[in-house]
Structures are given as structure tokens and as C-alpha cells.
Design a protein around this motif. Structure first.
Motif, PDB file in Angstrom:
ATOM      1  N   LEU A   3       8.183  11.136   6.208  1.00  0.00           N
ATOM      2  CA  LEU A   3       9.164  12.059   5.635  1.00  0.00           C
ATOM      3  C   LEU A   3      10.528  11.395   5.461  1.00  0.00           C
ATOM      4  CD1 LEU A   3       8.304  15.289   7.665  1.00  0.00           C
ATOM      5  CD2 LEU A   3       7.524  14.642   5.381  1.00  0.00           C
ATOM      6  N   LEU A   4      10.715  10.225   6.065  1.00  0.00           N
ATOM      7  CA  LEU A   4      11.991   9.529   5.960  1.00  0.00           C
ATOM      8  C   LEU A   4      12.213   8.935   4.576  1.00  0.00           C
ATOM      9  CD1 LEU A   4      12.024   7.686   9.414  1.00  0.00           C
ATOM     10  CD2 LEU A   4      13.281   9.753   8.764  1.00  0.00           C
ATOM     11  N   ASN A   5      11.142   8.814   3.807  1.00  0.00           N
ATOM     12  CA  ASN A   5      11.260   8.283   2.448  1.00  0.00           C
ATOM     13  C   ASN A   5      10.222   8.985   1.577  1.00  0.00           C
ATOM     14  OD1 ASN A   5      11.472   6.822   0.071  1.00  0.00           O
ATOM     15  ND2 ASN A   5      11.791   4.871   1.116  1.00  0.00           N
ATOM     16  N   ALA A   6      10.582  10.160   1.097  1.00  0.00           N
ATOM     17  CA  ALA A   6       9.648  10.993   0.332  1.00  0.00           C
ATOM     18  C   ALA A   6       9.333  10.400  -1.035  1.00  0.00           C
ATOM     19  CB  ALA A   6      10.229  12.403   0.172  1.00  0.00           C
ATOM     20  N   ARG A   7      10.120   9.445  -1.493  1.00  0.00           N
ATOM     21  CA  ARG A   7       9.898   8.857  -2.823  1.00  0.00           C
ATOM     22  C   ARG A   7       8.698   7.923  -2.837  1.00  0.00           C
ATOM     23  NH1 ARG A   7      15.522   6.103  -3.813  1.00  0.00           N
ATOM     24  NH2 ARG A   7      14.996   5.501  -1.674  1.00  0.00           N
ATOM     25  N   GLN A  46       6.122  -0.978  14.055  1.00  0.00           N
ATOM     26  CA  GLN A  46       5.705   0.318  13.520  1.00  0.00           C
ATOM     27  C   GLN A  46       4.876   1.110  14.526  1.00  0.00           C
ATOM     28  OE1 GLN A  46       7.966   0.173  11.036  1.00  0.00           O
ATOM     29  NE2 GLN A  46       6.506   1.425   9.865  1.00  0.00           N
ATOM     30  N   PRO A  47       4.922   2.441  14.454  1.00  0.00           N
ATOM     31  CA  PRO A  47       3.999   3.239  15.280  1.00  0.00           C
ATOM     32  C   PRO A  47       2.600   3.103  14.696  1.00  0.00           C
ATOM     33  CG  PRO A  47       5.187   4.655  13.786  1.00  0.00           C
ATOM     34  CD  PRO A  47       5.784   3.288  13.625  1.00  0.00           C
ATOM     35  N   TYR A  48       1.603   3.000  15.536  1.00  0.00           N
ATOM     36  CA  TYR A  48       0.247   2.924  15.015  1.00  0.00           C
ATOM     37  C   TYR A  48      -0.748   3.483  16.026  1.00  0.00           C
ATOM     38  CZ  TYR A  48       0.314  -1.593  17.565  1.00  0.00           C
ATOM     39  OH  TYR A  48       0.457  -2.584  18.518  1.00  0.00           O
ATOM     40  N   HIS A  60     -16.140  -2.953  16.542  1.00  0.00           N
ATOM     41  CA  HIS A  60     -15.040  -2.894  15.591  1.00  0.00           C
ATOM     42  C   HIS A  60     -14.057  -1.813  16.006  1.00  0.00           C
ATOM     43  CE1 HIS A  60     -17.775   0.238  14.126  1.00  0.00           C
ATOM     44  NE2 HIS A  60     -16.753   0.778  13.464  1.00  0.00           N
ATOM     45  N   LEU A  61     -12.862  -1.905  15.478  1.00  0.00           N
ATOM     46  CA  LEU A  61     -11.837  -0.920  15.780  1.00  0.00           C
ATOM     47  C   LEU A  61     -11.076  -0.567  14.510  1.00  0.00           C
ATOM     48  CD1 LEU A  61      -8.909  -2.600  15.842  1.00  0.00           C
ATOM     49  CD2 LEU A  61      -9.856  -3.433  17.982  1.00  0.00           C
ATOM     50  N   HIS A  62     -10.414   0.571  14.535  1.00  0.00           N
ATOM     51  CA  HIS A  62      -9.635   1.061  13.404  1.00  0.00           C
ATOM     52  C   HIS A  62      -8.168   1.168  13.797  1.00  0.00           C
ATOM     53  CE1 HIS A  62     -13.191   2.486  11.031  1.00  0.00           C
ATOM     54  NE2 HIS A  62     -13.723   2.492  12.243  1.00  0.00           N
ATOM     55  N   ILE A  63      -7.294   0.901  12.858  1.00  0.00           N
ATOM     56  CA  ILE A  63      -5.856   1.032  13.083  1.00  0.00           C
ATOM     57  C   ILE A  63      -5.275   1.848  11.931  1.00  0.00           C
ATOM     58  CG2 ILE A  63      -3.657  -0.156  13.432  1.00  0.00           C
ATOM     59  CD1 ILE A  63      -5.227  -2.646  14.240  1.00  0.00           C
ATOM     60  N   VAL A  64      -4.499   2.856  12.261  1.00  0.00           N
ATOM     61  CA  VAL A  64      -3.821   3.667  11.253  1.00  0.00           C
ATOM     62  C   VAL A  64      -2.319   3.565  11.509  1.00  0.00           C
ATOM     63  CG1 VAL A  64      -3.597   5.937  10.195  1.00  0.00           C
ATOM     64  CG2 VAL A  64      -5.766   5.254  11.230  1.00  0.00           C
ATOM     65  N   THR A  65      -1.546   3.281  10.480  1.00  0.00           N
ATOM     66  CA  THR A  65      -0.112   3.131  10.635  1.00  0.00           C
ATOM     67  C   THR A  65       0.594   3.578   9.363  1.00  0.00           C
ATOM     68  OG1 THR A  65       1.651   1.580  11.262  1.00  0.00           O
ATOM     69  CG2 THR A  65      -0.090   0.737   9.820  1.00  0.00           C
ATOM     70  N   THR A  66       1.896   3.446   9.349  1.00  0.00           N
ATOM     71  CA  THR A  66       2.699   3.770   8.168  1.00  0.00           C
ATOM     72  C   THR A  66       3.571   2.580   7.812  1.00  0.00           C
ATOM     73  OG1 THR A  66       4.420   5.222   7.267  1.00  0.00           O
ATOM     74  CG2 THR A  66       4.466   4.827   9.637  1.00  0.00           C
ATOM     75  N   ASN A  67       3.850   2.413   6.540  1.00  0.00           N
ATOM     76  CA  ASN A  67       4.722   1.320   6.111  1.00  0.00           C
ATOM     77  C   ASN A  67       6.161   1.773   5.896  1.00  0.00           C
ATOM     78  OD1 ASN A  67       3.905   2.814   3.810  1.00  0.00           O
ATOM     79  ND2 ASN A  67       4.461   1.119   2.469  1.00  0.00           N
ATOM     80  N   ILE A  68       6.488   2.958   6.382  1.00  0.00           N
ATOM     81  CA  ILE A  68       7.866   3.446   6.324  1.00  0.00           C
ATOM     82  C   ILE A  68       8.545   3.156   7.664  1.00  0.00           C
ATOM     83  CG2 ILE A  68       9.372   5.420   5.913  1.00  0.00           C
ATOM     84  CD1 ILE A  68       7.668   4.571   3.515  1.00  0.00           C
ATOM     85  N   ARG A  69       9.625   2.376   7.629  1.00  0.00           N
ATOM     86  CA  ARG A  69      10.336   2.018   8.850  1.00  0.00           C
ATOM     87  C   ARG A  69      11.179   3.187   9.344  1.00  0.00           C
ATOM     88  NH1 ARG A  69      11.330  -2.563   5.468  1.00  0.00           N
ATOM     89  NH2 ARG A  69      10.209  -4.452   6.150  1.00  0.00           N
ATOM     90  N   ALA A  70      11.712   3.051  10.565  1.00  0.00           N
ATOM     91  CA  ALA A  70      12.516   4.100  11.178  1.00  0.00           C
ATOM     92  C   ALA A  70      13.786   4.380  10.390  1.00  0.00           C
ATOM     93  CB  ALA A  70      12.866   3.724  12.612  1.00  0.00           C
ATOM     94  N   GLY A  72      13.919   4.363   7.158  1.00  0.00           N
ATOM     95  CA  GLY A  72      13.525   4.899   5.861  1.00  0.00           C
ATOM     96  C   GLY A  72      13.131   3.854   4.839  1.00  0.00           C
ATOM     97  N   SER A  73      13.338   2.579   5.144  1.00  0.00           N
ATOM     98  CA  SER A  73      12.956   1.527   4.198  1.00  0.00           C
ATOM     99  C   SER A  73      11.448   1.334   4.213  1.00  0.00           C
ATOM    100  CB  SER A  73      13.649   0.201   4.545  1.00  0.00           C
ATOM    101  OG  SER A  73      13.275  -0.238   5.841  1.00  0.00           O
ATOM    102  N   ARG A  74      10.943   0.687   3.189  1.00  0.00           N
ATOM    103  CA  ARG A  74       9.489   0.541   3.014  1.00  0.00           C
ATOM    104  C   ARG A  74       9.064  -0.900   3.213  1.00  0.00           C
ATOM    105  NH1 ARG A  74       6.308  -0.991  -1.360  1.00  0.00           N
ATOM    106  NH2 ARG A  74       8.220  -1.306  -2.569  1.00  0.00           N
ATOM    107  N   ILE A  75       7.949  -1.092   3.915  1.00  0.00           N
ATOM    108  CA  ILE A  75       7.343  -2.417   4.051  1.00  0.00           C
ATOM    109  C   ILE A  75       6.448  -2.643   2.844  1.00  0.00           C
ATOM    110  CG2 ILE A  75       5.808  -3.873   5.419  1.00  0.00           C
ATOM    111  CD1 ILE A  75       6.626  -2.307   7.873  1.00  0.00           C
ATOM    112  N   ASP A  76       6.672  -3.730   2.132  1.00  0.00           N
ATOM    113  CA  ASP A  76       5.902  -4.011   0.921  1.00  0.00           C
ATOM    114  C   ASP A  76       4.459  -4.340   1.272  1.00  0.00           C
ATOM    115  OD1 ASP A  76       5.131  -4.575  -1.640  1.00  0.00           O
ATOM    116  OD2 ASP A  76       6.151  -6.519  -1.754  1.00  0.00           O
ATOM    117  N   LEU A  77       3.518  -3.643   0.647  1.00  0.00           N
ATOM    118  CA  LEU A  77       2.096  -3.864   0.912  1.00  0.00           C
ATOM    119  C   LEU A  77       1.435  -4.758  -0.128  1.00  0.00           C
ATOM    120  CD1 LEU A  77       1.031  -0.213   1.845  1.00  0.00           C
ATOM    121  CD2 LEU A  77       1.616  -2.087   3.399  1.00  0.00           C
TER     122      LEU A  77
END
Length: 359
Positions: A3-7, A46-48, A60-70, A72-77
Motif C-alpha cells: 500500500l506504500l506505493n499503489a502505482r 524485505q519482509p518475507y 523444496h521451500l517457498h518464499i513470498v515477499t514484496t518488492n516495495i521497500r519501507a 515506498g520505493s520499488r525494487i526492480d525485478l
């Protein structure tokens, strides 16, 4: 944090790290691998959420995370799979003395496949790459199921119209589609492509695929059942499955009435028509359950990457046996501010760092 970067539309990332079938890593080792991997690809801050899964013969294991930093900036994927993930995989294999992946993994090859854009690349080569990968690695049992996967890359396998000479002679051509699903350019005969993926050859594979996909039928049905509970509309339902690594292709007639559904399980590379899973999973049953109110706006999920993984695009890999508790955790992860006290979220604070994993 999203929600920190809705765009930003692509604001979530799913990864699945696979160990070789011969390896039996301890829980502690899997925790270390997950932590090291996230650091190496630039997501250590990042929180994951990390969880172990037991739906396959290999660990095997799964990891779920977000590329939005605290902030509000975005980590390029962009190209993170080829630029960071592959390097991290090699380093981790050496660091933890794991079995090394020989050459290019299927997941790497899969990540490199992109929907065909007519006129921007040689048509025959583009068709060959996609048709070869899909027909080799996905277990489909009908031409419609095959086309559900090919359609993701704007490619179609066409046996000709009903009653045509091509249909009578069991011919098959492959063609490129535009964004609206209309054929463009000159199609290529199946016999002209590498491996000669003719209808006769595909039919033999379809027979074998019936048994090949059977072990994964129950896990797919479980995932769909869980998604129905959260899906108040067709769009919400498809999005829910998308976060689990399952693509949903609804078929509509000219009047806009949904008459069919196909599920593409990218976790296990299997394809099922809804009715083949059971009456409850058919398009007719689903549409009766969905609410007719305006669909909820759903944010797109990022393509997944992985370490020696089955994955995929999102259409990415997600666990099939998602419990109600697990579902709520995922919902909280992507819709609420990060709770620093959460036992399943890894987060740094200054130089001191503590992570706990829900494995």
C-alpha cells in the motif's frame, strides 16, 4: 507494504527453491539457504514468508515477499532471474556443499520465454522455442489443453476448421496470435518445426500424459477448493489461483457467457480441463458460486523466479495444500503493514537481525 506505493502493479514475488532429489536437507539448512538466497538477490531487508512443502518427492521451500521497500520505493525485478538468482544459486551450491545443477535448468529456460511479438523476432524460431518447451514439459491430454498453455505466449496449434481438408488429414499448423487472440502472419506446418510436433505425435504424448498428470490431480483440486472460498468473482478466483502458481483460462462465447475453464498448474507442469477434475470444478459450477457484483480490483502479481525451480510466471509456483491459516497469513502479508512481531516474517532492524521461518 504494497500500500506504500499503489502505482506499482507488480508488487509481489514468489520463489521456490528446490533441492536435488538425492539431498535430504535439515530444517536448519533450509533456513540458512533461504536467508542466504534473499540476501544475495537484494531482498535481505524485505519482509518475507518462508514455508517448507511436502507435495513432491524432493525437498523444496517457498518464499513470498514484496518488492516495495519501507520507504515506498520499488525494487526492480527486471531480469532478476538471470542477473541475480542464477549467481546466487551457484554461490549457495558451493557455500553449503549442495549438488550442483548441470547446465541450464528448466526454470531458467522457462524464464527466458516471452510472449511472441509478431514482427520483432523471426517467426519460425519464436514458435520453435515455445512449442518445443511446452510440448516437452507440460502434461496435457487434449489440443484445447495444449492451446491453453501456448496461448500464454501468443501461440496456437490449429488443426483446421471442422470439415476442412486439413482436419480430415489430421494436419496441424502453429501460428502467432496478437493481443486480441487473432492469428497473424504465416503459420508453420508442424512437420516444419524441430521435433516435428505433428498431431499424431501429440496424440501419443496425450495418452502418456493421462497417467503422468494423475499424481498431481488431488493437489490441484485442493488448491482450487481453497481458492473458491476466497473468490467472490471470476477475477478474484483467478487471481487467488495465480498466487498459488496455477493459471486459469476461462472460455467464453460471443455473447460473453463463460462455458469452459482450463487450469494450468505451473508447479507440476500439468493441465486439466475443469470437468476432468470433477463437476464442482467445471465452469458451470464455478459461475453459479461467484457473486454478480462488480469485481474487486486485484493487483497483478510478479513472475516468480527460483533456485533450480519449477516456476513460473504468474502463473507462478505456489503450494497446493494451502491451509486456511496459511491463506490468512498470505493475505496479511500483502494487504497489511508489516508486523515486526510476526513469527513468520523476516525483517531487519538496524544491525541486529532476527529471522524466524514458518517452515
Amino acid at each position: 507494504m504494497t500500500l506504500l506505493n499503489a502505482r506499482v502493479k507488480t508488487n509481489a514475488l514468489h520463489l521456490m527453491l528446490n533441492f536435488a532429489p538425492t539431498e535430504k536437507p535439515s530444517l536448519g539448512l533450509m533456513q540458512q539457504v533461504a536467508s542466504s538466497y534473499m540476501e544475495k538477490i537484494g531482498f535481505g531487508e524485505q519482509p518475507y514468508l518462508v514455508y517448507r512443502h511436502f507435495d513432491a518427492a524432493h525437498a523444496h521451500l517457498h518464499i513470498v515477499t514484496t518488492n516495495i521497500r519501507a520507504n515506498g520505493s520499488r525494487i526492480d525485478l527486471h531480469n532478476i532471474g538471470s542477473t541475480l538468482s542464477e549467481k546466487a544459486r551457484q554461490e549457495i551450491e558451493w557455500e553449503f556443499k549442495l549438488e550442483r545443477a548441470a547446465g541450464k535448468s528448466q526454470s531458467q529456460e522457462f524464464r527466458e520465454l516471452q510472449p511472441v511479438e509478431y514482427g520483432k523476432e523471426p517467426t519460425r524460431q519464436a514458435l520453435s522455442n515455445i512449442v518445443t518447451f511446452v510440448t516437452t514439459h507440460y502434461a496435457f491430454t487434449s489440443l484445447a489443453e495444449l492451446n491453453a498453455v501456448l496461448g500464454l505466449y501468443r501461440v496456437t496449434a490449429d488443426p483446421g476448421s471442422e470439415g476442412s481438408e486439413m482436419r480430415k488429414k489430421k494436419g496441424l499448423v502453429y501460428a502467432i496470435l496478437d493481443e486480441k487472440g487473432t492469428r497473424v502472419g504465416v503459420p508453420f506446418k508442424a512437420s516444419a518445426l524441430p521435433g516435428k510436433p505433428t498431431l499424431s505425435l501429440l496424440e501419443k504424448r496425450m495418452d502418456r500424459n493421462k497417467a503422468k498428470r494423475q499424481p498431481f490431480k488431488e493437489s490441484l483440486a485442493t488448491a482450487i477448493t481453497g481458492a473458491v472460498a476466497f473468490g467472490v468473482s471470476k477475477k478474484a478466483f483467478a487471481h487467488r489461483l495465480e498466487t498459488l502458481g496455477i493459471g486459469t483460462v476461462f472460455r467464453e462465447n460471443k455473447q460473453g457467457i463463460t462455458y469452459g475453464v482450463t487450469y494450468i498448474d505451473h508447479r507440476h507442469k500439468t493441465v486439466f480441463n475443469g470437468s476432468s477434475l470433477g463437476k464442482a470444478f467445471s465452469a458451470y459450477s464455478l459461475m453459479k458460486r461467484f457473486k454478480t457484483t462488480e469485481e474487486t480490483q486485484i493487483t497483478d502479481v510478479a513472475p516468480s523466479i527460483g533456485l533450480q525451480t519449477d516456476q513460473q510466471t504468474v502463473k507462478s509456483a505456489r503450494p497446493p495444500h494451502q491451509t486456511e491459516s496459511g491463506n490468512r497469513l498470505l493475505e496479511r502479508l500483502f494487504t497489511s503493514p508489516v508486523d515486526s512481531q510476526s513469527p513468520l516474517l523476516g525483517k531487519k532492524k538496524g544491525k541486529k537481525r532476527k529471522r524466524r521461518f514458518g517452515l
